[in-house]
Scaffold this motif. Structure first.
Motif, PDB file in Angstrom:
ATOM      1  N   ASN A   1      35.581  73.379 -22.221  1.00 18.85           N
ATOM      2  CA  ASN A   1      35.189  74.668 -21.663  1.00 18.85           C
ATOM      3  C   ASN A   1      36.346  75.653 -21.754  1.00 18.85           C
ATOM      4  N   LEU A   2      36.113  76.755 -22.467  1.00 17.64           N
ATOM      5  CA  LEU A   2      37.162  77.760 -22.646  1.00 17.64           C
ATOM      6  C   LEU A   2      36.698  79.113 -22.124  1.00 17.64           C
ATOM      7  N   PRO A   3      37.249  79.587 -21.016  1.00 20.73           N
ATOM      8  CA  PRO A   3      36.900  80.926 -20.523  1.00 20.73           C
ATOM      9  C   PRO A   3      37.332  81.993 -21.536  1.00 20.73           C
ATOM     10  N   GLU A   4      36.466  82.951 -21.760  1.00 21.67           N
ATOM     11  CA  GLU A   4      36.731  83.978 -22.778  1.00 21.67           C
ATOM     12  C   GLU A   4      38.005  84.768 -22.490  1.00 21.67           C
ATOM     13  N   GLU A   5      38.342  84.915 -21.213  1.00 21.59           N
ATOM     14  CA  GLU A   5      39.515  85.732 -20.880  1.00 21.59           C
ATOM     15  C   GLU A   5      40.837  85.078 -21.307  1.00 21.59           C
ATOM     16  N   LEU A   6      40.803  83.811 -21.702  1.00 25.03           N
ATOM     17  CA  LEU A   6      42.020  83.142 -22.158  1.00 25.03           C
ATOM     18  C   LEU A   6      42.270  83.329 -23.656  1.00 25.03           C
ATOM     19  N   ILE A   7      41.358  83.976 -24.350  1.00 20.92           N
ATOM     20  CA  ILE A   7      41.557  84.259 -25.771  1.00 20.92           C
ATOM     21  C   ILE A   7      42.503  85.450 -25.891  1.00 20.92           C
ATOM     22  N   HIS A  43      43.365  75.707 -30.238  1.00 22.96           N
ATOM     23  CA  HIS A  43      42.279  76.007 -31.163  1.00 22.96           C
ATOM     24  C   HIS A  43      40.907  76.087 -30.498  1.00 22.96           C
ATOM     25  N   LEU A  44      39.953  76.534 -31.309  1.00 20.87           N
ATOM     26  CA  LEU A  44      38.564  76.648 -30.866  1.00 20.87           C
ATOM     27  C   LEU A  44      37.951  75.287 -30.531  1.00 20.87           C
ATOM     28  N   PRO A  45      37.066  75.236 -29.530  1.00 19.20           N
ATOM     29  CA  PRO A  45      36.283  74.013 -29.321  1.00 19.20           C
ATOM     30  C   PRO A  45      35.468  73.689 -30.581  1.00 19.20           C
ATOM     31  N   LYS A  46      35.319  72.409 -30.862  1.00 21.45           N
ATOM     32  CA  LYS A  46      34.477  71.904 -31.959  1.00 21.45           C
ATOM     33  C   LYS A  46      34.959  72.318 -33.348  1.00 21.45           C
ATOM     34  N   SER A  47      36.218  72.729 -33.478  1.00 22.37           N
ATOM     35  CA  SER A  47      36.723  73.200 -34.768  1.00 22.37           C
ATOM     36  C   SER A  47      37.405  72.073 -35.536  1.00 22.37           C
ATOM     37  N   GLU A  65      46.010  76.105 -16.392  1.00 26.13           N
ATOM     38  CA  GLU A  65      47.261  76.837 -16.209  1.00 26.13           C
ATOM     39  C   GLU A  65      47.287  78.162 -16.968  1.00 26.13           C
ATOM     40  N   LYS A  66      46.115  78.521 -17.477  1.00 34.83           N
ATOM     41  CA  LYS A  66      45.914  79.836 -18.099  1.00 34.83           C
ATOM     42  C   LYS A  66      46.846  80.088 -19.293  1.00 34.83           C
ATOM     43  N   TYR A  67      46.965  79.094 -20.142  1.00 32.35           N
ATOM     44  CA  TYR A  67      47.618  79.317 -21.434  1.00 32.35           C
ATOM     45  C   TYR A  67      46.775  80.290 -22.249  1.00 32.35           C
ATOM     46  N   ARG A  68      47.423  80.991 -23.174  1.00 33.82           N
ATOM     47  CA  ARG A  68      46.727  81.929 -24.054  1.00 33.82           C
ATOM     48  C   ARG A  68      46.316  81.185 -25.328  1.00 33.82           C
ATOM     49  N   PHE A  69      45.069  81.401 -25.769  1.00 30.85           N
ATOM     50  CA  PHE A  69      44.498  80.631 -26.860  1.00 30.85           C
ATOM     51  C   PHE A  69      44.406  81.418 -28.162  1.00 30.85           C
ATOM     52  N   PHE A  70      44.378  80.672 -29.250  1.00 33.66           N
ATOM     53  CA  PHE A  70      44.105  81.130 -30.614  1.00 33.66           C
ATOM     54  C   PHE A  70      45.262  81.903 -31.256  1.00 33.66           C
ATOM     55  N   SER A  71      44.953  82.768 -32.173  1.00 33.52           N
ATOM     56  CA  SER A  71      45.955  83.321 -33.101  1.00 33.52           C
ATOM     57  C   SER A  71      47.164  83.945 -32.435  1.00 33.52           C
TER      58      SER A  71
END
Length: 342
Positions: A9-15, A299-303, A328-334
């Motif tokens: 589960n990845l909350p959108e605000e962490l992208i 990375h993205l879930p299911k990637s 812990e609210k790490y920032r995700f993706f690029s």
């Protein structure tokens, strides 16, 4: 394995939508794959986990301003084009939107005709082969008309192009950045070298294979899109010497990993000067032949990317780390934070 085995589960605000002002100030989650320990640090501390005699392997591909906006010459309809791979001369494999309106023979104009293209073939998943027409030097025209191809989950405008480029980018040809490398600065790389840690460069031009979603339930039936890679004689000799003396090879990013594992697979566990196309798909269980550690983003879930990471450090442990990162609210993706697996 099933695709659901790699979900979380990845909350959108962490992208992460924008890069941090200081590249090295990203957070760094350090995973010990043997002891199953998780520690929280900052990226500028990565040097503390690298030993004299280790070797960092960086992907020196350079991102093209590969997103173009044009119009169909017959109807004026708007078209978005993402350059993926140069085929021959001025023929490129691309993604187009809306794909259903671009058929063989369709003409597209960009920049009031400064650049035009003819669709000469169609592929699956919105892929097309375009033949470009222009005057002068293609990359100069592209630099004028194109935009940096930020992933679709980034909604913010990027004000500085070079923030979606590693500081060591050299070989033009990528449709996306090798994002694990975005955390390095020239100053940090110099400090790493001063500690006696070697730096080696390989090239993999990032294309559809890296960010195409998995659309099948059974992971083993997913087919990767081939991407071009190359390793020089100098790099091959350097990495073989590191292995021989017992140093660790630590790959920066999944693209570097896929290149190294492709070559080691084809040469019996050593390295050799080589170039070609790889569609290697790494998922559990997999025995790594080239690398001892990995620096990567979240990375993205299911990637396919989280599948590769799960092959290196055990799927359950990786998912535990990812859930901790969410807590812990790490920032995700690029433009997000990083993970070091040793």
């Amino acid at each position: 394995m099933r695709i659901e085995d790699f979900d979380f589960n990845l909350p959108e605000e962490l992208i992460a939508q924008t890069p941090l002002k200081d590249r090295t100030s990203s957070r760094l989650m350090v995973l010990d794959k043997e002891k199953h320990t998780i520690r929280n640090h900052h990226f500028y501390e990565v040097i503390d986990f690298l030993n004299e005699g280790d070797c960092l392997v960086l992907n020196d591909t350079k991102v093209l301003p590969a997103r173009l906006y044009g119009t169909k010459t017959d109807t004026g309809g708007k078209v978005e084009v993402l350059l993926l791979t140069q085929m021959e001369n001025d023929d490129w494999e691309v993604l187009v939107k809306p794909a259903k309106r671009i058929k063989a023979g369709t003409e597209i104009s960009f920049g009031d005709g400064k650049l035009t293209a003819t669709c000469i073939d169609t592929k699956d998943h919105g892929g097309r082969i375009l033949r470009f027409h222009y005057e002068g030097i293609f990359y100069e025209v592209l630099d004028e008309l194109g935009e940096m191809p930020l992933p679709p989950y980034i909604k913010e405008q990027l004000n500085e192009r070079d923030r979606y480029q590693t500081v060591y980018a050299k070989e033009e040809g990528s449709a996306a950045a090798p994002t694990a490398g975005l955390h390095f600065t020239e100053d940090l790389l110099e400090k790493i070298k001063q500690k006696g840690i070697e730096i080696a460069f390989i090239t993999l031009h990032v294309g559809l294979g890296t960010f195409r979603p998995v659309s099948v339930e059974d992971v083993e039936t997913h087919e990767m899109h081939a991407e071009f890679y190359q390793m020089t004689e100098e790099t091959a000799a350097q990495l073989n010497a590191v292995k021989k003396r017992g140093g660790r090879i630590i790959s920066v990013g999944t693209t570097s990993t896929r290149t190294l594992e492709t070559i080691a697979r084809d040469t019996g566990g050593t390295f050799a000067a080589k170039n070609g196309w790889t569609d290697i798909f790494i998922y559990p269980p997999y025995t790594f032949k080239a690398i001892d550690g990995l620096i990567t983003n979240f990375h993205l879930p299911k990637s396919t990317l989280i599948m590769l990471v799960s092959a290196l450090a055990d799927r359950d442990f990786i998912l535990e780390a990812y859930n901790k990162a969410v807590e812990e609210k790490y920032r995700f993706f690029s433009f997000g934070d990083a993970m070091l697996i040793l």
